[in-house]
Design a protein around this motif. Structure first.
Motif, short mmCIF file in Angstrom:
data_model
loop_
_atom_site.label_atom_id
_atom_site.label_comp_id
_atom_site.label_asym_id
_atom_site.label_seq_id
_atom_site.Cartn_x
_atom_site.Cartn_y
_atom_site.Cartn_z
N ILE A 1 0.77 -1.25 0.03
CA ILE A 1 -0.03 -0.09 -0.01
C ILE A 1 1.02 1.24 0.12
O ILE A 1 1.85 1.37 0.78
CB ILE A 1 -0.98 0.06 1.13
CG1 ILE A 1 -1.77 -1.17 1.01
CG2 ILE A 1 -1.83 1.22 1.36
CD1 ILE A 1 -2.84 -1.23 2.31
N ARG A 2 0.66 2.00 -0.93
CA ARG A 2 1.58 3.38 -1.07
C ARG A 2 0.68 4.69 -1.16
O ARG A 2 -0.45 4.47 -1.61
CB ARG A 2 2.20 3.30 -2.44
CG ARG A 2 3.28 2.10 -2.27
CD ARG A 2 4.40 2.25 -3.44
NE ARG A 2 5.40 1.20 -3.11
CZ ARG A 2 6.54 1.37 -2.62
NH1 ARG A 2 6.81 2.64 -2.12
NH2 ARG A 2 7.41 0.44 -2.20
N ASN A 3 1.28 5.59 -0.86
CA ASN A 3 0.42 6.92 -0.85
C ASN A 3 0.58 7.30 -2.38
O ASN A 3 1.36 6.88 -3.10
CB ASN A 3 0.95 8.08 0.00
CG ASN A 3 2.27 8.46 -0.08
OD1 ASN A 3 2.99 8.29 -1.03
ND2 ASN A 3 2.93 8.96 1.12
N PRO A 4 -0.08 8.48 -2.60
CA PRO A 4 0.07 9.23 -3.99
C PRO A 4 1.44 9.34 -4.39
O PRO A 4 1.72 9.48 -5.71
CB PRO A 4 -1.03 10.36 -4.11
CG PRO A 4 -1.94 10.08 -2.80
CD PRO A 4 -1.23 9.29 -1.79
N LEU B 1 3.27 2.62 2.45
CA LEU B 1 2.78 2.37 3.85
C LEU B 1 2.60 1.16 4.59
O LEU B 1 2.52 0.86 5.84
CB LEU B 1 1.23 3.15 3.70
CG LEU B 1 1.11 4.55 3.08
CD1 LEU B 1 -0.20 4.63 2.78
CD2 LEU B 1 1.71 5.57 4.11
N PHE B 2 2.81 0.15 3.59
CA PHE B 2 2.78 -1.13 4.06
C PHE B 2 3.20 -1.89 2.80
O PHE B 2 3.12 -1.74 1.89
CB PHE B 2 1.42 -1.74 4.43
CG PHE B 2 0.96 -3.08 4.58
CD1 PHE B 2 1.56 -3.58 5.42
CD2 PHE B 2 0.57 -3.90 3.39
CE1 PHE B 2 1.17 -5.02 5.55
CE2 PHE B 2 0.30 -5.13 3.34
CZ PHE B 2 0.76 -5.87 4.49
N VAL B 3 4.03 -3.07 3.38
CA VAL B 3 4.56 -4.09 2.34
C VAL B 3 4.66 -5.44 2.75
O VAL B 3 4.81 -5.47 4.13
CB VAL B 3 5.77 -3.55 1.71
CG1 VAL B 3 6.85 -3.73 2.86
CG2 VAL B 3 6.30 -4.33 0.50
N THR B 4 4.21 -6.51 2.18
CA THR B 4 4.42 -7.98 2.68
C THR B 4 5.68 -8.38 2.76
O THR B 4 6.49 -7.85 1.90
CB THR B 4 3.27 -9.06 2.10
OG1 THR B 4 3.77 -8.76 0.77
CG2 THR B 4 1.93 -8.42 2.13
N PRO B 5 5.94 -9.44 3.56
CA PRO B 5 7.20 -9.87 3.58
C PRO B 5 7.92 -10.67 2.42
O PRO B 5 9.02 -10.78 1.96
CB PRO B 5 7.25 -11.15 4.63
CG PRO B 5 6.20 -10.81 5.46
CD PRO B 5 5.24 -9.91 4.74
N SER B 6 6.87 -10.97 1.45
CA SER B 6 7.36 -11.65 -0.02
C SER B 6 7.81 -10.43 -0.88
O SER B 6 8.72 -11.16 -1.92
CB SER B 6 6.01 -11.99 -0.89
OG SER B 6 4.92 -11.14 -0.72
N CYS B 7 7.68 -9.17 -0.34
CA CYS B 7 8.80 -8.20 -1.17
C CYS B 7 10.33 -8.57 -1.30
O CYS B 7 11.04 -8.32 -2.35
CB CYS B 7 8.43 -7.01 -0.51
SG CYS B 7 9.44 -6.58 0.93
N ALA C 1 -4.54 6.27 -1.56
CA ALA C 1 -3.85 5.33 -1.30
C ALA C 1 -3.87 4.34 -2.86
O ALA C 1 -5.08 4.19 -3.19
CB ALA C 1 -4.09 4.61 0.00
N VAL C 2 -3.08 3.47 -2.85
CA VAL C 2 -3.07 2.44 -3.85
C VAL C 2 -2.67 1.17 -3.17
O VAL C 2 -1.60 1.04 -2.76
CB VAL C 2 -1.94 2.83 -4.79
CG1 VAL C 2 -1.84 1.64 -6.26
CG2 VAL C 2 -2.30 4.15 -5.55
N LEU C 3 -3.54 0.06 -3.60
CA LEU C 3 -3.33 -1.32 -3.17
C LEU C 3 -2.33 -1.78 -4.58
O LEU C 3 -3.01 -1.72 -5.54
CB LEU C 3 -4.46 -2.08 -2.83
CG LEU C 3 -4.07 -3.60 -2.52
CD1 LEU C 3 -3.23 -4.07 -1.57
CD2 LEU C 3 -5.45 -4.42 -2.43
N SER C 4 -1.28 -2.30 -4.37
CA SER C 4 -0.63 -3.06 -5.39
C SER C 4 -0.29 -4.48 -5.30
O SER C 4 -0.05 -4.93 -4.30
CB SER C 4 0.65 -2.33 -5.85
OG SER C 4 1.39 -2.26 -4.86
#
Length: 198
Positions: free
Chosen positions: A52-55, A60-66, A140-143
């Motif tokens: 999840i990122r801001n504009p 803002l958030f990232v999973t461990p699989s990154c 916010a953008v969920l990717s």
């Protein structure tokens, strides 16, 4: 990483906490899934990277699989802007996708990402906009992203083979865009065979 408290999930570290209600992620408040740490389960089970990122593209958030995808640990990736790791030829593609998603449209974008070790891979990200904390505009953008390098390599090899066949005058069929019925009909026609229906 996640805590479930009063049907609101909290994502991220203490310093970067983000709350998402069941309605935000599309579950009914009465869903039996509210009693389990559902987002934790998704984050740990998926090989795809979720963020999840801001504009501005800040994490803002990232999973461990990154870490598997990018080489960066979640805490490192949270401090990076995605544009910093886009291939110079793909920066505009990423910027346009971000504009599109922040206007309220879901989109998918494929581009080259520089990993921590300096190598590039092709990635595909599905992007979805949403509004955090009751905002009136998308903020916010969920990717959800995955490595598509092997797919891109095969596409490139097919294009090379087709170019060589054209150059040598060898007939070929583009099997990547046709149904089985279209392929069969084309083969029958080119071979001057008669189709019999029994």
């Amino acid at each position: 990483l996640f805590r479930s408290v009063n049907e609101v999930w909290y994502l991220g570290s203490e310093s970067h906490r983000l709350s998402i209600s069941a309605e935000t992620v599309g579950f009914e408040p009465t869903s039996p899934l509210r009693d389990i740490d559902f987002l934790q389960l998704i984050a740990e089970a998926s090989s795809d990277m979720m963020a999840i990122r801001n504009p501005r593209g800040e994490g803002l958030f990232v999973t461990p699989s990154c870490e598997h995808l990018t080489g960066y640990k979640p805490a490192e990736l949270m401090q990076r802007n995605l544009l910093d790791d886009a291939h110079p030829e793909d920066v505009e593609i990423v910027i346009e996708a971000r504009k599109k998603v922040l206007s309220g449209q879901k989109t998918t974008v494929t581009w080259r990402l520089r990993r921590k070790n300096g190598s590039y891979i092709w990635v595909e990200f599905r992007l979805r906009p949403f509004k955090l904390h009751g905002a009136s505009e998308y903020n916010a953008v969920l990717s959800i992203g995955r490595d598509v390098t092997d797919t891109k390599r095969v596409e490139f090899e097919i294009r090379e083979a087709e170019a060589l066949m054209r150059q040598e005058g060898i007939p070929y069929l583009d099997v990547t865009t046709k149904s089985v019925e279209e392929l069969a009909t084309t083969i029958l026609h080119q071979a001057n065979l008669v189709r019999r229906i029994y």
